[in-house]
Structure formats: structure tokens, C-alpha cells
Design a protein around this motif. Structure first.
Motif, PDB file in Angstrom:
ATOM      1  N   ALA A 477       0.850  -1.198   0.000  1.00 56.22           N
ATOM      2  CA  ALA A 477       0.000   0.000   0.000  1.00 56.22           C
ATOM      3  C   ALA A 477       0.881   1.242   0.000  1.00 56.22           C
ATOM      4  N   PHE A 478       0.335   2.334  -0.549  1.00 62.20           N
ATOM      5  CA  PHE A 478       1.009   3.646  -0.583  1.00 62.20           C
ATOM      6  C   PHE A 478      -0.043   4.705  -0.296  1.00 62.20           C
ATOM      7  N   ALA A 479       0.310   5.737   0.492  1.00 65.32           N
ATOM      8  CA  ALA A 479      -0.652   6.815   0.785  1.00 65.32           C
ATOM      9  C   ALA A 479       0.082   8.090   1.155  1.00 65.32           C
ATOM     10  N   TRP A 480      -0.353   9.216   0.529  1.00 69.58           N
ATOM     11  CA  TRP A 480       0.152  10.544   0.870  1.00 69.58           C
ATOM     12  C   TRP A 480      -0.544  11.062   2.126  1.00 69.58           C
ATOM     13  N   GLU A 481       0.171  11.872   2.889  1.00 71.98           N
ATOM     14  CA  GLU A 481      -0.444  12.614   3.986  1.00 71.98           C
ATOM     15  C   GLU A 481      -1.259  13.767   3.397  1.00 71.98           C
ATOM     16  N   PRO A 482      -2.581  13.858   3.678  1.00 72.95           N
ATOM     17  CA  PRO A 482      -3.375  14.975   3.157  1.00 72.95           C
ATOM     18  C   PRO A 482      -2.819  16.314   3.640  1.00 72.95           C
ATOM     19  N   LYS A 483      -2.730  17.262   2.724  1.00 73.65           N
ATOM     20  CA  LYS A 483      -2.270  18.625   3.016  1.00 73.65           C
ATOM     21  C   LYS A 483      -0.867  18.643   3.623  1.00 73.65           C
ATOM     22  N   GLY A 484      -0.096  17.599   3.416  1.00 78.12           N
ATOM     23  CA  GLY A 484       1.225  17.518   4.027  1.00 78.12           C
ATOM     24  C   GLY A 484       2.294  17.109   3.035  1.00 78.12           C
ATOM     25  N   ALA A 526      -3.350  -1.888   4.960  1.00 80.98           N
ATOM     26  CA  ALA A 526      -4.005  -0.681   4.451  1.00 80.98           C
ATOM     27  C   ALA A 526      -3.607   0.513   5.306  1.00 80.98           C
ATOM     28  N   LEU A 527      -3.557   1.699   4.667  1.00 81.90           N
ATOM     29  CA  LEU A 527      -3.152   2.939   5.332  1.00 81.90           C
ATOM     30  C   LEU A 527      -4.291   3.947   5.242  1.00 81.90           C
ATOM     31  N   TYR A 528      -4.625   4.589   6.367  1.00 85.48           N
ATOM     32  CA  TYR A 528      -5.704   5.572   6.395  1.00 85.48           C
ATOM     33  C   TYR A 528      -5.227   6.808   7.159  1.00 85.48           C
ATOM     34  N   TRP A 529      -4.819   7.857   6.400  1.00 84.89           N
ATOM     35  CA  TRP A 529      -4.389   9.115   7.005  1.00 84.89           C
ATOM     36  C   TRP A 529      -5.599   9.906   7.479  1.00 84.89           C
ATOM     37  N   SER A 530      -5.414  10.649   8.554  1.00 87.42           N
ATOM     38  CA  SER A 530      -6.420  11.621   8.980  1.00 87.42           C
ATOM     39  C   SER A 530      -6.541  12.710   7.916  1.00 87.42           C
ATOM     40  N   PRO A 531      -7.745  13.251   7.675  1.00 84.87           N
ATOM     41  CA  PRO A 531      -7.901  14.316   6.679  1.00 84.87           C
ATOM     42  C   PRO A 531      -7.059  15.554   6.964  1.00 84.87           C
ATOM     43  N   ILE A 532      -6.657  15.761   8.228  1.00 86.64           N
ATOM     44  CA  ILE A 532      -5.824  16.917   8.555  1.00 86.64           C
ATOM     45  C   ILE A 532      -4.356  16.525   8.677  1.00 86.64           C
ATOM     46  N   GLY A 533      -4.024  15.267   8.357  1.00 82.20           N
ATOM     47  CA  GLY A 533      -2.643  14.816   8.468  1.00 82.20           C
ATOM     48  C   GLY A 533      -2.259  14.490   9.900  1.00 82.20           C
ATOM     49  N   ARG A 534      -0.993  14.231  10.101  1.00 77.58           N
ATOM     50  CA  ARG A 534      -0.370  13.962  11.392  1.00 77.58           C
ATOM     51  C   ARG A 534      -0.671  12.563  11.921  1.00 77.58           C
ATOM     52  N   PHE A 535      -1.933  12.140  11.936  1.00 79.73           N
ATOM     53  CA  PHE A 535      -2.303  10.844  12.492  1.00 79.73           C
ATOM     54  C   PHE A 535      -2.667   9.879  11.373  1.00 79.73           C
ATOM     55  N   ILE A 536      -2.411   8.595  11.611  1.00 83.58           N
ATOM     56  CA  ILE A 536      -2.699   7.579  10.606  1.00 83.58           C
ATOM     57  C   ILE A 536      -3.130   6.298  11.306  1.00 83.58           C
ATOM     58  N   VAL A 537      -4.050   5.577  10.676  1.00 84.92           N
ATOM     59  CA  VAL A 537      -4.466   4.267  11.166  1.00 84.92           C
ATOM     60  C   VAL A 537      -3.815   3.207  10.283  1.00 84.92           C
ATOM     61  N   LEU A 538      -3.051   2.325  10.910  1.00 85.02           N
ATOM     62  CA  LEU A 538      -2.442   1.188  10.223  1.00 85.02           C
ATOM     63  C   LEU A 538      -3.397   0.019  10.414  1.00 85.02           C
ATOM     64  N   ALA A 539      -4.074  -0.369   9.355  1.00 88.93           N
ATOM     65  CA  ALA A 539      -5.177  -1.324   9.473  1.00 88.93           C
ATOM     66  C   ALA A 539      -4.820  -2.657   8.839  1.00 88.93           C
ATOM     67  N   GLY A 540      -5.175  -3.721   9.523  1.00 88.63           N
ATOM     68  CA  GLY A 540      -5.063  -5.067   8.987  1.00 88.63           C
ATOM     69  C   GLY A 540      -6.443  -5.613   8.703  1.00 88.63           C
ATOM     70  N   LEU A 541      -6.897  -5.474   7.462  1.00 92.29           N
ATOM     71  CA  LEU A 541      -8.240  -5.896   7.089  1.00 92.29           C
ATOM     72  C   LEU A 541      -8.194  -7.268   6.423  1.00 92.29           C
ATOM     73  N   LYS A 542      -9.368  -7.830   6.198  1.00 94.40           N
ATOM     74  CA  LYS A 542      -9.517  -9.127   5.532  1.00 94.40           C
ATOM     75  C   LYS A 542      -8.747 -10.210   6.283  1.00 94.40           C
ATOM     76  N   ALA A 543      -7.608 -10.680   5.732  1.00 95.46           N
ATOM     77  CA  ALA A 543      -6.886 -11.809   6.334  1.00 95.46           C
ATOM     78  C   ALA A 543      -6.333 -11.477   7.712  1.00 95.46           C
ATOM     79  N   TYR A 544      -6.181 -10.176   8.049  1.00 96.73           N
ATOM     80  CA  TYR A 544      -5.628  -9.785   9.350  1.00 96.73           C
ATOM     81  C   TYR A 544      -6.710  -9.587  10.420  1.00 96.73           C
ATOM     82  N   ASN A 545      -7.988  -9.804  10.053  1.00 94.10           N
ATOM     83  CA  ASN A 545      -9.088  -9.837  11.026  1.00 94.10           C
ATOM     84  C   ASN A 545      -9.283  -8.541  11.805  1.00 94.10           C
ATOM     85  N   GLY A 546      -9.001  -7.397  11.191  1.00 93.81           N
ATOM     86  CA  GLY A 546      -9.362  -6.126  11.815  1.00 93.81           C
ATOM     87  C   GLY A 546      -8.399  -5.611  12.858  1.00 93.81           C
ATOM     88  N   GLN A 547      -7.093  -5.829  12.648  1.00 94.81           N
ATOM     89  CA  GLN A 547      -6.095  -5.256  13.559  1.00 94.81           C
ATOM     90  C   GLN A 547      -5.947  -3.760  13.275  1.00 94.81           C
TER      91      GLN A 547
END
Length: 728
Positions: A477-484, A526-547
Motif C-alpha cells: 500500500a502507498f498513501a500521501w499525507e493529506p495537506k502535508g 491498508a493505510l488511512y491518514w487523517s484528513p488533517i494529516g499527522r495521524f494515521i491508522v495502520l489497518a489489517g483488514l480481511k486476512a488480518y481480522n481487523g487489527q
């Protein structure tokens, strides 16, 4: 449908002059829950949905000329030039579809023998006729002759126009609901919509109360899905007749209907001025094997169709060579910025850019790009990034180009070699463009990945190459920091990949990308940045059972780890304060959603069976300038005092409510104990009688005596041999 549920009736009715067939279905309609009945797509069996109005149907009859077009503004020619003009017309219109035998007729003036300047053309299918009208209306044959093309069936409509104009009746103005009122919520809450089973519900996210606050509920509101517009003004629903938009903070009245039968997908323009709808259907002609596609572009406020596109699925398939069979949604991609000025689609060896002012091709021609495979708009400017794969058997390199619209000037180009695949990722402000390039090794047996990083706002658009320490790592996965200026990459081949964070700014401001840190062995895909940047959720979906891991990139530290078992989706609210994780109906268990704080604290859960969608209501961009936002950030403590008081008051209210709840539970317990004590006293005489007159209920007044009873169950005698034999 709610009324039907209260008084179940048979799902059919008969006219008064008809007799009901005497068929016993052995169905107890009182036991049937009509809300659970799912109708086939496109069918309602005469049961109208809640949003349908009782309108008189306008019957349209087919005249049999739906495959005939009328071409006007042709040259008026003498008899000796008639055949030449006919061959020119046949050549132009024969490229679009099959003209039937004797299907081209140009009337002739009987007195002069000259042509009358118009022609009738009959195609084999109505779809070909529609395509011919769209593509040739306005075609310039020469300086003096520009085609005016219409459908033959339209002339009957034109003939019904009255000769005298009459002023339309003026209707009194009634102001509508303020569609932005939801933004003025005193507690600064955000709304979200959920869809489960046949139900659709809108809520306020009331984190202070630790629960959602219901706003609106409706059954059978949509046939397939709901969708917010990009700025949150409208909520769109899908129906067999087309799409509809609804708005407001509480009432959600219907604002507009967009007629497009069997619509499957919709897409708003960034500033909500236009709506694109899409449908596809099997061809009516058995000889035609192509799936037919229809796209309409509507004006959102008026509901008027501004442009219609029709053709086969191949006409709208992505890929420069036409090798991709499916149609990729969205077909049209909107240029960045707030003016909704351009939209574009990819074609075979071309990019077609359209102007919304005229809904026509920019400069009346497409941009020719041989073998173009993909393109993307900058989120903030009319700049196109294009990817062209290698050609000529590997002799021509692949390339990524930046193209300025409307000038079509090429701002930057980068040639790439041994490329197997390429993906483009724009940063939300359009400051940077990351191009992920998968390249073949020298043996052509494997690939490795690198990144080409474009600094699009700097002079001459410098490009920097980034390769991971282990360039053979798979990019998950790849993701930019919003507004950053930062970005994150998940990379690795094992079940626990690594996560690396990079910055486009170095400590010495030398304009080089620098690595911030690498987190080893994370259960994330999967990577999910906060809309204002700074914070991010590192998510393990599907095979990782929601870590879930909530990470602070400023401090490079983990704030919290959590788990939402079987989670399928993660969504930040538009303010970056809360995160929603949900389990949709792809799993048959654990359906519903959780709301978390940005720090990873679980606020509340809401289970819902057959859960399909969770969507935060988007917010429009802030009206504050960057300087004003920076000033607020510097003086945040001053502004936060007011909200701290409100939080304290809310906390006191919650404490009072909690104390009241506890007091209520204690009172209920005392009442229960008192009731059992009363029953105990009432039964005392009965207990005394059962004890042969002994009056006491206290155990200490009695002595316990143990009695042993021995019972002989059986006695057997057996002769035992010791192994001696008696000798005679």
C-alpha cells in the motif's frame, strides 16, 4: 410500505368487473412480513415506493423511424454532381454504422433537378442513428456547410410547438430549506448515513453522549446504494427510473430527480455542479453482440440533461489498445479545482477533454497519445498526468508526462525503461506526484519496484528517484499525507510486512526525500491518514481480522492498538477527530460499525444485521486562509477555553446521568428484595407446618446429626484353588 406492514394484504388487486380466480395458495398473510420481501431488480409488481409521486403517465408511441436521421445544410448541387455528393455523404456516415440498402435518400427539386440540401439516412439500429446524430451534428463539411443532424422522430415533437408564444404562469416564490444548516450545529457534530437491509438512517455523531443521535430514517429509500455529494450538500439515491437528490439537516426533502432508467452508477463533479449517470444493457438486435452503454451528464440544480453519450462497451473501455474488455468507473474524470471546468475520458490512442461550458471537445479534437494506458488529474489544477507503456517491441521507452490544459503544453516528461506496470498517486494539494514503477529485472523473470517523485509546484518540476533498501520488497500500500509532505508505504512479502514513513522535506531543506522511520513486522495491509494529516491508522483488514494501530507521525509513536474483528472498512470523519470501522455484509457475522477517537479510544458500537454502507457526510473546504488557520493553531489554548467549559458541563451532565442510572438500579434492587421478604413472611406458616410445628427459620437453632446406614447388598461364597493337585 409501512402502511402495508400494519395491514397485510394480498400483493394483487382485481378490477371491479373481473372475478378473482378461485385458487387457494394456503398462505396466511397475517404471518407474512412484507418488509422482508425483496423484489427483482427493475420490478415493483405495481407497488410504488415511497418517493414515487402519483403522476399521470405520458405514453410515448414508437413511430418506427427511430433508426432514421435527417441531415440538413448539405450543398445544393446540380444533377451531374449528385452522385459525387452522395458518395461523400455515404463515406462520412457509413463510418459510424451500417446504412441499410437504399437507406440514403437526398430529395431533388423536380423543376430544377438540383438537390434540396438535406438527406434522410436509415441505419440498421436506433443506437447507430443516435451515435451518428451525436458525432456529426455540427460537422463542418466546408466553410459554408455545417451539418445540422436530428432524429426523424423529433420532428413530430417540433411540429407540436404552438405558433404563438404565451407567457408562462408565474408561480409564487417559496424559499427552500437552507441546505447548509447542518454545518451550524452548536456542538460541531458531524453526520453520517448507514444502510442495512432495506433501511437507511442518518445520525449525528454525538461522541460526548457516547452514542449516535438519530436524524432521519426511511425504509426502501434506495434500490442499491446511497452517495453523498463531494461537499456534503446532497444525498443521492438510486431507483429503477433514475437517481434523486435529497438535502437538509433534518427533513431530507427531495430536491431533484434525474431520469435515467436502469442507472447503475453515479458521480458528482468536485463542486457539485454536474452529475454523471451510467447504465448498460444487452443489445436489442440479435446480430449486435456488444453491450450498449449510456452516460448522461445532468445539471444538478435544474435536472436538465446537458450531454448524452451512447455507444458499445468497447467504446468506453479503458486502455490505449482496447485490450481491456470492461468499462472502468468513473468513465469521466473531473479536473481539479472548484470551477468544474473540464472533464476527460480515455480512448483508443487518445484523451478526450471536454469543456463544461459547451459540453463539447476542447478545441473540437481529442489529444492524440499513442498507446496511452492511464491518466489522472491534479486535485487542484487542470494538469493531466499520462502514462504510456513501452512500444515498438521495447525500442520505445515508457513515459509519464504532465500536460497543461487547455494549452496542451507538456510541462514535464520522464522516460522509463523495462516497465511492467505503473500507478500514479497525487498528493491532495497537488504539490507532489508519486509514480510507482514496477520494472523487470535483467532476466525478465521477476520485477522490482521504485518511485518517481515529481515536485509539481517547484521550478522546472524536479524529479527524484526513491528505491527501498530492499528493492525486491512487494509494495502492499502507498498513501500521501493529506495537506502535508509525508507519505507511508507498506512493503514486504511475509505475513508481517514493514511500514516506512518518508518526507519530501529534509532537515536542511535541500529538497531531497528523507526516511523518517520504519516499523518492523506490522499486521497491516491498508493505510488511512487523517484528513488533517499527522495521524494515521495502520489497518489489517480481511486476512488480518481487523487489527488497528493508531499512530502519531509527528512524534513517531503508537497511541493505541485495538481490534475490530472481521472489519472491512475504515473511514475518518471530515474533521479528523473520529474514525469509523465497519463490518459489511461480505461477512455474515459481526455486522455493524464502531466509532473511535483519533487516539484509538472506543466510543461506542452499533450492530446492524445485513450492513451495507457507512458514509460520513463531507464538509466543504474551509473559508479560512492558511495564515488564519496558522493563527488559530498558535492561539489554540485561548480558543479552547470555551470548549473546555462546555466539555466540563457535558461531563457533569454525564456524571449526573450516570449517578441517576445507578440510583435507579439500586432502587430496583431494594424493591426486588423487599418483595421477596414480603413473600417470605407470607409463607412462614406453611414452612412451620412442613417442619411439624417447629417455629424457627434460623439455621443456628438446629443441630446437624450425621447418621451412617450400612446395607449388605449381596453375599457370595467361592472356593479358591491354590494350585495343588490331589494324588490317588
Amino acid at each position: 410500505m409501512a402502511e402495508l406492514a400494519e395491514t397485510p394484504v394480498a400483493p394483487h388487486r382485481f378490477a371491479p368487473d373481473m372475478q378473482e380466480p378461485k385458487i387457494n395458495l394456503n398462505i396466511d398473510w397475517g404471518q407474512v412480513n412484507l418488509d422482508d420481501i425483496q423484489l427483482p431488480p427493475g420490478e415493483d409488481f405495481g407497488i410504488k415506493s415511497d418517493d414515487e409521486e402519483e403522476e399521470e403517465e405520458i405514453l410515448e408511441t414508437e413511430t418506427g423511424f427511430s433508426n432514421v436521421i435527417v441531415v440538413d445544410n448539405l450543398p445544393v448541387v446540380a444533377p451531374e454532381k449528385y452522385e459525387k455528393l452522395e458518395s461523400v455523404i455515404r463515406k462520412i456516415f457509413g463510418q459510424i454504422g451500417v446504412i441499410r440498402e437504399k437507406g440514403l435518400w437526398m430529395p431533388v427539386d423536380t423543376e430544377t433537378g438540383k438537390s434540396k440540401g438535406y438527406a434522410f439516412i436509415e441505419y440498421t439500429t436506433p443506437q447507430e442513428a443516435e451515435t451518428a446524430r451525436e458525432q456529426t451534428n455540427g460537422y463542418k463539411l466546408d466553410k459554408s456547410h455545417v451539418f445540422a443532424v436530428n432524429m426523424f422522430d423529433d420532428f413530430d415533437k417540433y411540429m407540436k410547438v404552438p405558433d404563438e408564444w404565451s407567457a408562462p404562469e408565474r408561480k409564487p416564490y417559496t424559499p427552500g430549506e437552507n441546505l447548509l444548516a447542518w454545518l451550524t450545529d452548536e456542538r460541531g457534530r458531524d453526520q453520517f448515513v448507514v444502510r442495512f437491509g432495506p433501511e437507511t438512517e442518518v445520525y449525528w455523531n454525538d461522541a460526548r453522549q457516547g452514542k449516535p443521535d438519530p436524524v432521519y430514517h426511511r425504509s426502501l429509500w434506495t434500490d442499491s446504494f446511497v452517495q453523498w455529494s463531494p461537499l456534503g450538500t446532497y444525498l443521492a439515491t438510486i431507483h429503477r427510473q433514475g437517481a434523486a437528490t435529497w438535502g437538509g439537516a433534518q427533513t431530507f426533502n427531495r430536491l431533484m430527480r434525474f431520469i435515467h432508467p436502469q442507472v447503475r452508477f453515479i458521480d458528482f463533479s468536485p463542486s457539485e455542479k454536474f452529475l454523471v449517470t451510467y447504465s448498460s444493457h444487452e443489445p436489442s438486435n440479435p446480430r449486435d453482440t456488444q453491450v450498449r452503454v449510456t452516460l448522461n451528464i445532468f445539471d444538478v440544480r435544474s435536472g436538465k440533461i446537458l450531454r448524452e453519450f451512447k455507444g458499445s462497451a468497447d467504446d468506453f473501455a479503458t486502455g490505449g489498445t482496447g485490450g481491456v474488455a470492461g468499462v472502468s468507473w468513473p468513465v469521466f474524470r473531473w479536473a481539479g479545482g472548484r470551477d468544474d471546468k473540464y472533464f476527460a475520458r480515455i480512448g483508443k490512442n487518445s484523451i478526450s477533454v471536454y469543456e463544461t461550458e459547451t459540453m463539447g471537445l476542447l478545441d473540437k479534437k481529442s489529444i492524440k497519445v499513442d498507446n496511452v494506458l492511464d491518466f489522472s488529474w491534479s486535485p487542484t489544477e487542470p494538469i493531466l498526468s499520462l502514462f504510456v507503456p513501452e512500444g515498438g517491441g521495447g525500442n520505445q521507452p515508457a513515459r509519464v508526462s504532465l500536460l497543461q490544459i487547455p494549452s496542451r503544453e507538456e510541462l514535464r516528461q520522464k522516460n522509463l525503461f523495462s516497465v511492467s506496470d505503473c500507478k500514479m498517486y497525487w498528493q491532495s494539494n497537488g504539490d507532489y506526484l508519486a509514480v510507482k514503477v514496477d520494472r523487470y529485472t535483467k532476466t525478465k523473470k521477476s520485477t522490482y519496484t521504485g518511485f518517481e517523485l515529481f515536485r509539481t509546484k517547484e521550478r522546472d518540476i524536479p524529479i527524484e528517484v526513491l528505491e527501498l533498501e530492499n528493492k525486491n520488497d512487494k509494495i502492499v500500500a502507498f498513501a500521501w499525507e493529506p495537506k502535508g509532505h509525508r507519505f507511508a508505504i507498506i512493503h514486504g512479502d511475509g505475513p508481517r510486512p514493514d511500514i516506512s514513513f518518508y518526507s519530501m522535506k529534509s532537515p536542511n531543506n535541500v529538497g531531497r526525500v528523507t526516511k523518517l522511520t520504519t516499523l518492523k513486522g506490522k499486521q497491516a495491509n491498508a493505510l488511512y491518514w487523517s484528513p488533517i494529516g499527522r495521524f494515521i491508522v495502520l489497518a489489517g483488514l480481511k486476512a488480518y481480522n481487523g487489527q488497528l494501530e493508531f499512530y502519531n507521525v509527528d512524534e513517531l509513536e503508537t497511541m493505541a492498538t485495538a481490534e475490530h474483528f472481521m472489519a472491512t472498512d475504515v473511514d475518518w470523519d471530515p474533521t479528523g477527530r473520529y474514525v469509523a470501522t465497519s463490518v459489511t455484509s461480505v461477512h455474515q457475522m459481526e455486522n455493524g460499525f464502531n466509532i473511535w477517537s483519533f487516539q484509538g479510544k472506543l466510543i461506542y458500537r452499533l450492530p446492524r444485521d445485513r450492513f451495507f454502507q457507512f458514509l460520513w457526510r463531507p464538509r466543504p473546504p474551509t473559508l479560512l486562509s492558511p495564515e488564519e488557520e496558522a493563527e488559530i493553531a498558535r492561539n489554540l489554548k485561548k480558543y479552547s477555553k470555551r470548549y473546555e467549559v462546555e466539555d466540563q458541563e457535558s461531563s457533569i451532565i454525564l456524571s449526573t446521568q450516570e449517578m441517576e442510572s445507578r440510583r435507579k438500579v439500586i432502587d430496583e434492587w431494594k424493591s426486588w428484595v423487599a418483595e421477596w421478604q414480603r413473600l417470605h413472611e407470607e409463607e412462614k406458616p406453611l414452612r412451620q407446618e412442613l417442619r411439624d410445628g417447629e417455629p424457627s427459620d434460623e439455621e443456628e437453632d438446629y443441630e446437624a446429626e450425621e447418621v451412617e446406614v450400612e446395607d449388605i447388598l449381596n453375599v457370595e461364597e467361592e472356593v479358591v484353588s491354590y494350585g495343588f493337585e490331589q494324588l490317588d
